[in-house]
Write a protein that holds these residues in place. Structure first.
Motif, PDB file in Angstrom:
ATOM      1  N   SER A   2      13.639  11.790  97.411  1.00 40.76           N
ATOM      2  CA  SER A   2      13.810  12.674  98.560  1.00 40.76           C
ATOM      3  C   SER A   2      13.238  12.013  99.804  1.00 40.76           C
ATOM      4  CB  SER A   2      13.100  14.006  98.316  1.00 40.76           C
ATOM      5  OG  SER A   2      11.700  13.864  98.497  1.00 40.76           O
ATOM      6  N   ILE A   3      13.440  12.647 100.932  1.00 43.75           N
ATOM      7  CA  ILE A   3      12.957  12.090 102.196  1.00 43.75           C
ATOM      8  C   ILE A   3      11.434  11.979 102.214  1.00 43.75           C
ATOM      9  CG2 ILE A   3      12.780  14.306 103.410  1.00 43.75           C
ATOM     10  CD1 ILE A   3      14.001  12.750 105.859  1.00 43.75           C
ATOM     11  N   ASP A   5       9.624  10.835  99.888  1.00 41.20           N
ATOM     12  CA  ASP A   5       9.236   9.613  99.186  1.00 41.20           C
ATOM     13  C   ASP A   5       9.691   8.351  99.913  1.00 41.20           C
ATOM     14  OD1 ASP A   5       8.251  11.144  96.935  1.00 41.20           O
ATOM     15  OD2 ASP A   5      10.357  11.507  96.441  1.00 41.20           O
ATOM     16  N   GLU A   6      10.602   8.485 100.857  1.00 42.41           N
ATOM     17  CA  GLU A   6      11.181   7.332 101.541  1.00 42.41           C
ATOM     18  C   GLU A   6      10.270   6.846 102.666  1.00 42.41           C
ATOM     19  OE1 GLU A   6      15.762   8.971 100.856  1.00 42.41           O
ATOM     20  OE2 GLU A   6      14.819   9.070 102.842  1.00 42.41           O
ATOM     21  N   LYS A 248      13.018  17.763 106.314  1.00 42.30           N
ATOM     22  CA  LYS A 248      14.172  18.249 105.558  1.00 42.30           C
ATOM     23  C   LYS A 248      15.391  18.399 106.465  1.00 42.30           C
ATOM     24  CE  LYS A 248      14.415  19.143 101.874  1.00 42.30           C
ATOM     25  NZ  LYS A 248      14.755  18.258 100.721  1.00 42.30           N
ATOM     26  N   GLU A 251      16.963  15.117 106.794  1.00 40.47           N
ATOM     27  CA  GLU A 251      17.723  14.836 105.577  1.00 40.47           C
ATOM     28  C   GLU A 251      19.080  15.527 105.618  1.00 40.47           C
ATOM     29  OE1 GLU A 251      16.225  14.261 101.078  1.00 40.47           O
ATOM     30  OE2 GLU A 251      16.054  16.317 101.833  1.00 40.47           O
ATOM     31  N   GLN A 252      19.141  16.720 106.185  1.00 37.61           N
ATOM     32  CA  GLN A 252      20.417  17.420 106.339  1.00 37.61           C
ATOM     33  C   GLN A 252      21.326  16.686 107.323  1.00 37.61           C
ATOM     34  OE1 GLN A 252      18.555  21.549 107.041  1.00 37.61           O
ATOM     35  NE2 GLN A 252      20.585  22.017 106.212  1.00 37.61           N
ATOM     36  N   ALA A 257      21.351   8.259 102.134  1.00 37.82           N
ATOM     37  CA  ALA A 257      20.022   7.644 102.092  1.00 37.82           C
ATOM     38  C   ALA A 257      19.987   6.311 102.823  1.00 37.82           C
ATOM     39  CB  ALA A 257      19.580   7.464 100.640  1.00 37.82           C
ATOM     40  N   ARG A 260      19.619   7.109 106.501  1.00 40.59           N
ATOM     41  CA  ARG A 260      18.242   7.542 106.767  1.00 40.59           C
ATOM     42  C   ARG A 260      17.293   6.363 106.806  1.00 40.59           C
ATOM     43  NH1 ARG A 260      19.247  11.440 102.919  1.00 40.59           N
ATOM     44  NH2 ARG A 260      17.780  10.525 101.427  1.00 40.59           N
TER      45      ARG A 260
END
Length: 275
Positions: A2-3, A5-6, A248, A251-252, A257, A260
Motif C-alpha cells: 500500500s501507499i 509502505d512505499e 489514501k 493512492e486514489q 503503483a 505513484r
C-alpha cells in the motif's frame, strides 16, 4: 504493497514554532492552535507514515522573509529536508548561492495570498534563480497565472507550481488560468505539485471534485514533472484534514503503483537532490 509502505517525499509543508521562533510583528496571519507545527511534530508525522524526505516551504504567514526556522530545520535534518525560502527581489547572487549550500532549492512567491503586486520587480530575481538552477515556486489562484506568463517568459528559470494551480472548480477545466498551467508543460521547465486539493474543494467531495484536474495535470506534465505534497499543518483549513487520509487520496488519484513511485519518490529525488 500500500501507499503507507512505499517510499515517499512530501513536497509541500510548513513549520510554525512561535515559542522558539516568534512571528513577525506585521505578519498577515498568525497561525495558532492546531495550525502550529513544530519540527519535532513534523518529524513524528513523517516517521509514523513512512515518509523519508520533505521539501519545507517558507510560509507567507507568520514568517515570510524570516527564514531562520526553516534553515534551522535544514541544518539539523542531515539531508532529510530541503527548503524553499522567501527573499527580497534585490537579493544578491552570492546570498542566493549561500542559501543553496544550506539545502535551499528554490524561492517562493505567493500571489494567491499577497496579490499579483508581490511579483513586481521579480524580473531582476528570476534570472539569478535560473543561473543557480533554483526553482521559482509560484502559488496562484484562479486566473492569476495568465497575468504572470509575460514575466515567466523573460527568463528560463525552472518553475514549481503549487497546489494544482488552485483552479476554481465552478469554472471547469477550460478556465483560462488552468489552461495556461497545462500549456506550461510544453515549455519543459515547469513542475506541478499534486497538492492542496483541499484548498479548492470540500474535503467531503475532494476526490470527485478535483479528479479531472489532477488527471489533466498528470496527462499534460507526465509523472516525471509532477510531485506530491500534503500542505501540513493545513493552515486555514475550513474542514478537518489529516495526513493519513491525504495519502489514501493520493493512492486514489494515482492507482498505478509505478506512477505513484515516480511522482512521490523518483521525480522529487531527481529534481531536489535528495540522497
Amino acid at each position: 504493497m500500500s501507499i503507507f509502505d512505499e517510499p515517499k517525499i512530501d513536497c509541500h509543508n510548513h513549520l510554525f514554532d512561535p515559542a522558539q521562533f516568534p512571528y513577525l510583528a506585521n505578519t498577515i496571519y498568525r497561525p495558532a492552535g492546531q495550525e502550529i507545527g513544530t519540527l519535532n511534530q513534523f518529524n513524528r508525522v513523517l516517521d509514523a507514515y513512512g515518509v523519508q524526505h520533505a521539501l519545507l516551504v517558507q510560509p507567507t504567514s507568520g514568517y515570510r522573509g524570516d527564514n531562520r526556522l526553516l534553515l534551522s530545520a535544514l541544518a539539523s535534518s542531515e539531508g532529510r529536508y530541503k527548503g524553499v525560502v522567501v527573499v527580497d527581489h534585490d537579493i544578491s547572487l552570492e546570498a542566493l548561492a549561500a542559501y543553496q549550500k544550506k539545502g535551499v532549492v528554490g524561492v517562493a512567491f505567493n500571489p494567491a495570498t499577497e496579490g499579483l503586486t508581490v511579483m513586481a520587480g521579480a524580473e531582476a530575481l528570476l534570472p539569478k534563480l535560473a543561473e543557480l538552477g533554483l526553482f521559482a515556486q509560484i502559488q496562484t489562484v484562479g486566473d492569476q497565472l495568465v497575468q504572470l506568463l509575460e514575466l515567466i517568459d523573460q527568463s528560463d528559470v525552472r518553475l514549481l507550481i503549487d497546489h494544482c494551480g488552485r483552479p476554481d472548480i465552478e469554472h471547469g477545466l477550460y478556465q483560462p488560468g488552468f489552461q495556461a498551467l497545462l500549456r506550461l508543460a510544453e515549455r519543459g521547465r515547469a513542475t506541478v505539485k499534486i497538492s492542496g486539493m483541499q484548498k479548492f474543494a470540500p474535503m467531503d467531495s475532494v476526490f470527485e471534485d478535483t479528479l479531472a484536474y489532477v488527471q489533466a495535470l498528470l496527462d499534460a506534465f507526465g509523472p516525471e514533472a509532477c510531485v506530491w505534497g500534503s500542505d501540513w499543518p493545513f493552515l486555514r483549513a475550513q474542514q478537518r484534514v489529516d495526513y493519513g487520509p491525504l495519502l489514501k487520496l493520493a493512492e486514489q488519484f494515482m492507482p498505478d503503483a509505478h506512477v505513484r513511485r515516480q511522482v512521490m519518490w523518483e521525480t522529487p529525488r531527481r529534481l531536489f537532490g535528495f540522497r
